[in-house]
Design a protein around this motif. Sequence first.
Motif, PDB file in Angstrom:
ATOM      1  N   HIS A  15      -8.974  -2.606 -11.522  1.00  7.90           N
ATOM      2  CA  HIS A  15      -8.724  -2.338 -10.074  1.00  7.90           C
ATOM      3  C   HIS A  15      -8.934  -3.644  -9.223  1.00  7.90           C
ATOM      4  CE1 HIS A  15      -8.818   0.857  -6.779  1.00  7.90           C
ATOM      5  NE2 HIS A  15      -8.564  -0.355  -6.229  1.00  7.90           N
ATOM      6  N   HIS A  17      -6.595  -6.081  -6.730  1.00  3.42           N
ATOM      7  CA  HIS A  17      -5.337  -6.352  -5.987  1.00  3.42           C
ATOM      8  C   HIS A  17      -5.300  -7.875  -5.858  1.00  3.42           C
ATOM      9  CE1 HIS A  17      -4.763  -2.095  -4.469  1.00  3.42           C
ATOM     10  NE2 HIS A  17      -6.082  -2.035  -4.604  1.00  3.42           N
ATOM     11  N   HIS A 205      -3.990   5.430  -6.372  1.00  2.00           N
ATOM     12  CA  HIS A 205      -5.314   5.449  -5.624  1.00  2.00           C
ATOM     13  C   HIS A 205      -5.204   6.825  -5.160  1.00  2.00           C
ATOM     14  CE1 HIS A 205      -5.196   1.127  -5.773  1.00  2.00           C
ATOM     15  NE2 HIS A 205      -6.180   0.962  -4.729  1.00  2.00           N
ATOM     16  N   HIS A 229     -10.004   4.708  -7.493  1.00  2.00           N
ATOM     17  CA  HIS A 229     -11.111   5.212  -6.588  1.00  2.00           C
ATOM     18  C   HIS A 229     -11.735   6.265  -7.381  1.00  2.00           C
ATOM     19  CE1 HIS A 229     -11.350   1.849  -4.019  1.00  2.00           C
ATOM     20  NE2 HIS A 229     -10.095   1.935  -3.564  1.00  2.00           N
ATOM     21  N   ASP A 286     -11.759  -4.531  -6.328  1.00  2.16           N
ATOM     22  CA  ASP A 286     -10.840  -4.006  -5.561  1.00  2.16           C
ATOM     23  C   ASP A 286     -10.042  -5.273  -4.773  1.00  2.16           C
ATOM     24  OD1 ASP A 286      -9.115  -2.112  -4.199  1.00  2.16           O
ATOM     25  OD2 ASP A 286     -10.807  -1.266  -2.938  1.00  2.16           O
TER      26      ASP A 286
HETATM   27 ZN    ZN Z   1      -7.655  -0.587  -4.387  1.00  4.92          ZN
END
Ligand code: ZN
Length: 336
Positions: A15, A17, A205, A229, A286
């Motif tokens: 995870h 981005h 997500h 998440h 993240d």
């Molecule tokens: Zn994310």
Amino acid sequence: PRFVTAANGVPGEHHIHIEGALTPELLFKLASSNAVQLPTDDPAFRSVASLHQRYSEFASLDDFLHYYYIGMSVLVTTSDFEALACDYFEHAARDGVAHAEVFFDPQAHLVRGVSYKAILAGFKIAQAHAFEKFGITSELICCFLRHLPVTDSLATFNLSELQTSIRCGEVVGIGLDSSENGFPPTLFKDIYQQAKALGIRRTAHAGEEGPPSYIRDALDTLEVGRIDHGIRLANDPALLERVAAQKTLLTVCPWSNVFLKGAKSVSELPIRLFLDAGVQFSINSDDPAYFGNHYILDNYCAVQDAFGLSAQEWKSICEASIHGSWCDEPRKQQLL
Ligand code: ZN
Ligand code: HPA
């Protein structure tokens, strides 16, 4: 355990981005080289330091996303995407990451006239470099932006360049990100059905800010293999039991939750609950450049500082992480 994880490395990140790895330093550099005008009415953009400062004061997911989308507007050329991804892989290598599954948001670039081909070309160069220099294996996951009309996501999914990248394995799966509340997973059923028919991986997500029902919808309607998440699962004991029983991997992002005010501190996160209930989860960064420069190992350490896990518990987290990875079986065996 801090020593254990640091010495053995981090088996996988699921995870991250890639646009969230854009540091203020690279942001200003690319804004200058691409002559992209940053907002003049927002004092946060006065300097690298003021931007770092603003990033430490996010009020919510949407407050962060406002900066995330402005930030990525400096990404224009193939070499920009290459530089961004190389910067991430260098941090990943420093943290001992063996395998990385990287999200990207094509819609946010296509809308600015950047071609899908240019985006992907940059990533592919960086991925090859990460493998040659650091031995890091990586995969790309194409995310759709839930705050945009579903028709926009469908049109993007059906772009011939995107379909080609799926068919040749350059993109192994799809995800769903951006503003959560008010944009339930069910809206994206069509795309996920098409993705299933193509035989590619699916995640979304859910339960970051949104209710547990979004997690259930992602499982039942989108038929996802993972949940990104998923911390709100803690509010639904029956669903928690189901997710544990079916071994769906949650990709938890501790520092992200704290920076976006989903939790007051890492110690408030349901890590202990998940471990005791047998919920499979991995620990991830993240958007590290936006969340205090906390890359994946900082997230591991924050969990350790908050929960004081045993070596056996870390072993189970690392094994869940490997089993939940979307690499091929031989690579999994190498990682185990
Ligand atoms: Zn994310
Ligand atoms: N949630 C939703 N969308 C995102 C995130 C996130 O944590 N990071 C980047 N896009």
